[in-house]
Design a protein around this motif. Structure first.
Motif, short mmCIF file in Angstrom:
data_model
loop_
_atom_site.label_atom_id
_atom_site.label_comp_id
_atom_site.label_asym_id
_atom_site.label_seq_id
_atom_site.Cartn_x
_atom_site.Cartn_y
_atom_site.Cartn_z
N GLU A 2 0.83 -1.20 0.00
CA GLU A 2 0.00 0.00 0.00
C GLU A 2 0.87 1.25 0.00
O GLU A 2 1.96 1.27 0.56
N PRO A 3 0.38 2.35 -0.63
CA PRO A 3 1.15 3.59 -0.65
C PRO A 3 1.26 4.21 0.74
O PRO A 3 0.34 4.11 1.56
N ILE A 4 2.39 4.84 1.00
CA ILE A 4 2.61 5.58 2.25
C ILE A 4 2.71 7.05 1.86
O ILE A 4 3.61 7.45 1.12
N TYR A 5 1.75 7.85 2.35
CA TYR A 5 1.67 9.24 1.95
C TYR A 5 2.39 10.15 2.95
O TYR A 5 2.48 9.85 4.13
N GLY A 6 2.88 11.26 2.44
CA GLY A 6 3.53 12.24 3.30
C GLY A 6 3.88 13.48 2.50
O GLY A 6 3.49 13.63 1.33
N GLU A 7 4.63 14.37 3.13
CA GLU A 7 5.06 15.60 2.47
C GLU A 7 6.53 15.49 2.06
O GLU A 7 7.27 14.64 2.55
N ALA A 8 6.92 16.34 1.14
CA ALA A 8 8.29 16.34 0.64
C ALA A 8 9.29 16.49 1.79
O ALA A 8 9.11 17.34 2.66
N GLY A 9 10.30 15.64 1.80
CA GLY A 9 11.35 15.72 2.79
C GLY A 9 11.05 15.04 4.11
O GLY A 9 11.87 15.08 5.02
#
Length: 395
Positions: A334-341
């Motif tokens: 499954e994809p793991i989402y987050g913000e850049a960096g």
């Protein structure tokens, strides 16, 4: 049997040529990742059955060159991660192509019109379609002014009574810009007068007119201690600055909390009021932290959301789809989402795009090898055919 083995070789090399040709064709596609067809030998009950393409390897970990574009809504990912968009069917797609724009409805979309996913400022951290305001920013009256600087301890108290027209009656002056409720700009002048001990009295003038409450000039007193800091409590000073024509009364709380009283020059380090004139959207830009910034004609800048990026436990197994994009499957996790960096997610380089990672020289070498393999398997078929014909003629 030799016919079938040679035919399997031709089929496998044809598949290899398909992969090589796809790589070459996409050498100019931003965000493209090259693939490699992997041959596997075929056996049935211990007997050789030829060859087939057992798998295709995608070079996900190999980054392409980062090319500067100068375009404010372009971005390249340095390291792991994919941009996230939602297609017309509602399915999530993942891409390395960070070429964005704003559509007629205010949604941030990718190069083929899919809605880019991220975190809006009012979404509470929920992933969704990113959008920017298209309406004008209304005027807002100034209500606070943050001021910081150094009131020089070397000042001497002026000999005469304060007179804003006589520079010898005050020690320093600082001008600030304020806005009324109609968005009109006004000038606030603060006149600093050294008093007895470590006291500095502040007089105020708006648009060149001294502020007077009917009983005399409006002032505030800044009392400094022996260490040069404001004596506690250093609460904001609320000043009534009159009522501009046709607007609401202008009341501003001035915060002097970090102002000091040391020897040396008088200086100002912070002089910032809130409030703004009305403004229309003039530009939308992308920052390196992934934030979407809207620039208004009044000079204001507002963050309206942040791009979401995704990583997968096994990115090499992603399924390629149209638009230089991929979708997950059972092998990727499954994809793991987050913000850049954040975490293992890479950083962004804005005003840039990631070029295709195809190595053209290597692909041409692979092409020649595939050609030789195809010719050799064709020769096997030809030889086998001649042997059969010779046998038939001998019968």
């Amino acid at each position: 049997m030799a016919f079938n083995i040679a035919l399997s070789g031709l089929n496998a090399v044809t598949g290899q040529l398909d992969q090589i040709s796809n790589n070459i064709a996409n050498s100019g596609s931003y965000g493209f990742k090259s693939g490699r067809a992997n041959f596997a030998s075929a056996y049935s009950q211990g007997k050789a059955g030829g060859v087939y393409i057992g798998s295709t390897t995608q070079s996900m970990s190999l980054g392409g060159n980062v090319l500067a574009t100068g375009r404010s809504l372009d971005a390249a990912i340095q390291g792991r991660g994919f941009f996230v968009a939602r297609d017309s069917s509602g399915a999530m797609v993942y891409s390395r192509l960070g070429q964005f724009s704003v559509d007629k409805d205010g949604f941030v979309v990718d190069s083929i019109g899919r809605r880019v996913q991220g975190y809006g400022t009012a979404s509470g951290g929920v992933l969704g379609d990113l959008s920017v305001p298209t309406e004008a920013m209304p005027a807002a009256a100034s209500t606070t002014l943050n001021y910081a600087g150094n009131m020089s301890a070397d000042w001497q108290p002026p000999a005469g009574a304060f007179d804003m027209a006589d520079a010898t009656t005050y020690n320093g002056v600082q001008v600030s810009s304020l806005y009324d409720s109609l968005g009109r700009q006004h000038t606030l002048s603060q006149y600093f007068v050294r008093g007895a001990g470590n006291e500095v009295t502040v007089y105020y003038a708006v648009d060149g007119t001294l502020v007077d409450d009917g009983t005399g000039p409006v002032t505030s007193s800044l009392q400094f201690g022996t260490t040069g800091q404001l004596a506690a409590p250093a609460a904001p000073v609320s000043i009534g600055l009159g009522t501009p024509d046709g607007a609401e009364p202008l009341q501003v709380a001035i915060n002097y909390a970090t102002t000091t009283f040391f020897g040396g020059d008088f200086n100002t380090t912070t002089n910032r009021a809130n409030g703004n004139a009305p403004g229309t959207v003039v530009d939308t830009t992308l920052a390196e932290d992934g934030s979407i910034q809207v620039q208004y004609s009044n000079g204001s800048r507002q963050e309206v959301g942040r791009l979401a990026l995704a990583v997968f436990p096994s990115e090499s197994g992603l399924t390629a789809v149209d638009g230089t994009s991929w979708q997950p499957n059972a092998t990727t996790g499954e994809p793991i989402y987050g913000e850049a960096g954040s975490g293992v997610i890479g950083s962004l380089e804005v005003a840039s795009l990631e070029a295709s990672n195809v190595d053209m020289a290597a692909e041409l070498v692979n092409l020649m090898n595939a050609q030789q393999g195809y010719q050799a398997n064709s020769k096997v078929l030809t030889t086998e055919s001649e042997m059969v014909r010779t046998l038939m003629q001998a019968l």
